[in-house]
Design a protein around this motif. Structure first.
Motif, PDB file in Angstrom:
ATOM      1  N   UNK A 282      -6.159   4.533  -2.294  1.00 51.90           N
ATOM      2  CA  UNK A 282      -4.858   3.863  -2.319  1.00 51.90           C
ATOM      3  C   UNK A 282      -4.921   2.671  -3.263  1.00 51.90           C
ATOM      4  N   UNK A 283      -3.891   2.483  -4.065  1.00 48.19           N
ATOM      5  CA  UNK A 283      -3.841   1.264  -4.877  1.00 48.19           C
ATOM      6  C   UNK A 283      -3.850   0.036  -3.956  1.00 48.19           C
ATOM      7  N   UNK A 284      -4.459  -1.040  -4.405  1.00 46.29           N
ATOM      8  CA  UNK A 284      -4.654  -2.224  -3.580  1.00 46.29           C
ATOM      9  C   UNK A 284      -3.323  -2.786  -3.082  1.00 46.29           C
ATOM     10  N   UNK A 285      -2.343  -2.938  -3.949  1.00 43.93           N
ATOM     11  CA  UNK A 285      -1.078  -3.528  -3.518  1.00 43.93           C
ATOM     12  C   UNK A 285      -0.378  -2.660  -2.483  1.00 43.93           C
ATOM     13  N   UNK A 286      -0.399  -1.359  -2.674  1.00 45.33           N
ATOM     14  CA  UNK A 286       0.223  -0.462  -1.701  1.00 45.33           C
ATOM     15  C   UNK A 286      -0.493  -0.538  -0.359  1.00 45.33           C
ATOM     16  N   UNK A 287      -1.815  -0.591  -0.395  1.00 43.49           N
ATOM     17  CA  UNK A 287      -2.594  -0.692   0.837  1.00 43.49           C
ATOM     18  C   UNK A 287      -2.265  -1.984   1.570  1.00 43.49           C
ATOM     19  N   UNK A 288      -2.120  -3.071   0.818  1.00 42.30           N
ATOM     20  CA  UNK A 288      -1.791  -4.347   1.444  1.00 42.30           C
ATOM     21  C   UNK A 288      -0.410  -4.304   2.089  1.00 42.30           C
ATOM     22  N   UNK A 289       0.565  -3.672   1.410  1.00 42.84           N
ATOM     23  CA  UNK A 289       1.913  -3.545   1.994  1.00 42.84           C
ATOM     24  C   UNK A 289       1.862  -2.726   3.263  1.00 42.84           C
ATOM     25  N   UNK A 290       1.145  -1.599   3.233  1.00 43.10           N
ATOM     26  CA  UNK A 290       1.065  -0.729   4.412  1.00 43.10           C
ATOM     27  C   UNK A 290       0.354  -1.451   5.555  1.00 43.10           C
ATOM     28  N   UNK A 291      -0.731  -2.153   5.250  1.00 44.44           N
ATOM     29  CA  UNK A 291      -1.458  -2.862   6.293  1.00 44.44           C
ATOM     30  C   UNK A 291      -0.620  -3.999   6.869  1.00 44.44           C
ATOM     31  N   UNK A 292       0.136  -4.690   6.038  1.00 51.50           N
ATOM     32  CA  UNK A 292       0.994  -5.776   6.520  1.00 51.50           C
ATOM     33  C   UNK A 292       2.089  -5.204   7.414  1.00 51.50           C
ATOM     34  N   UNK A 293       2.585  -4.021   7.100  1.00 49.47           N
ATOM     35  CA  UNK A 293       3.599  -3.379   7.932  1.00 49.47           C
ATOM     36  C   UNK A 293       3.064  -2.999   9.290  1.00 49.47           C
ATOM     37  N   UNK A 294       1.805  -2.637   9.358  1.00 53.68           N
ATOM     38  CA  UNK A 294       1.193  -2.283  10.640  1.00 53.68           C
ATOM     39  C   UNK A 294       1.047  -3.503  11.527  1.00 53.68           C
ATOM     40  N   UNK A 295       0.753  -4.656  10.915  1.00 53.82           N
ATOM     41  CA  UNK A 295       0.555  -5.872  11.686  1.00 53.82           C
ATOM     42  C   UNK A 295       1.859  -6.319  12.322  1.00 53.82           C
ATOM     43  N   UNK A 296       2.956  -6.188  11.590  1.00 54.99           N
ATOM     44  CA  UNK A 296       4.252  -6.619  12.090  1.00 54.99           C
ATOM     45  C   UNK A 296       4.776  -5.752  13.210  1.00 54.99           C
ATOM     46  N   UNK A 297       4.439  -4.476  13.193  1.00 60.05           N
ATOM     47  CA  UNK A 297       4.997  -3.548  14.187  1.00 60.05           C
ATOM     48  C   UNK A 297       4.472  -3.781  15.561  1.00 60.05           C
TER      49      UNK A 297
END
Length: 79
Positions: free
Chosen positions: A64-79
């Protein structure tokens, strides 16, 4: 609302599907591969099967590209 699966065969069927995805990993999407790895990591029959799924998940996540991974991981934290 989804119907609950009936009978004792559904866990075995999910494991069979997960194994089929990983056996033909080149023809499946990364999200589906991640899902299959998760199933086998949690429910695989042997330690070798669970460990192989964990290693594959690391490889898929590394693609996964780093920025996409960071967005996906940040979305998991918020949920």
């Amino acid at each position: 609302m989804t119907a609950r699966p009936n009978g004792p065969t559904w866990p075995a069927e999910r494991l069979t599907e997960a194994r089929a995805v990983l056996a033909d990993v080149a023809h499946h999407s990364d999200p589906l591969i991640r899902l299959a790895c998760g199933v086998l990591i949690r429910h695989g029959e042997t330690a070798d099967e669970r460990e192989a799924a964990q290693r594959l998940l690391v490889v898929v996540d590394a693609r996964r590209p780093v920025q996409r991974a960071q967005r996906e991981d940040a979305g998991r934290v918020r949920s």
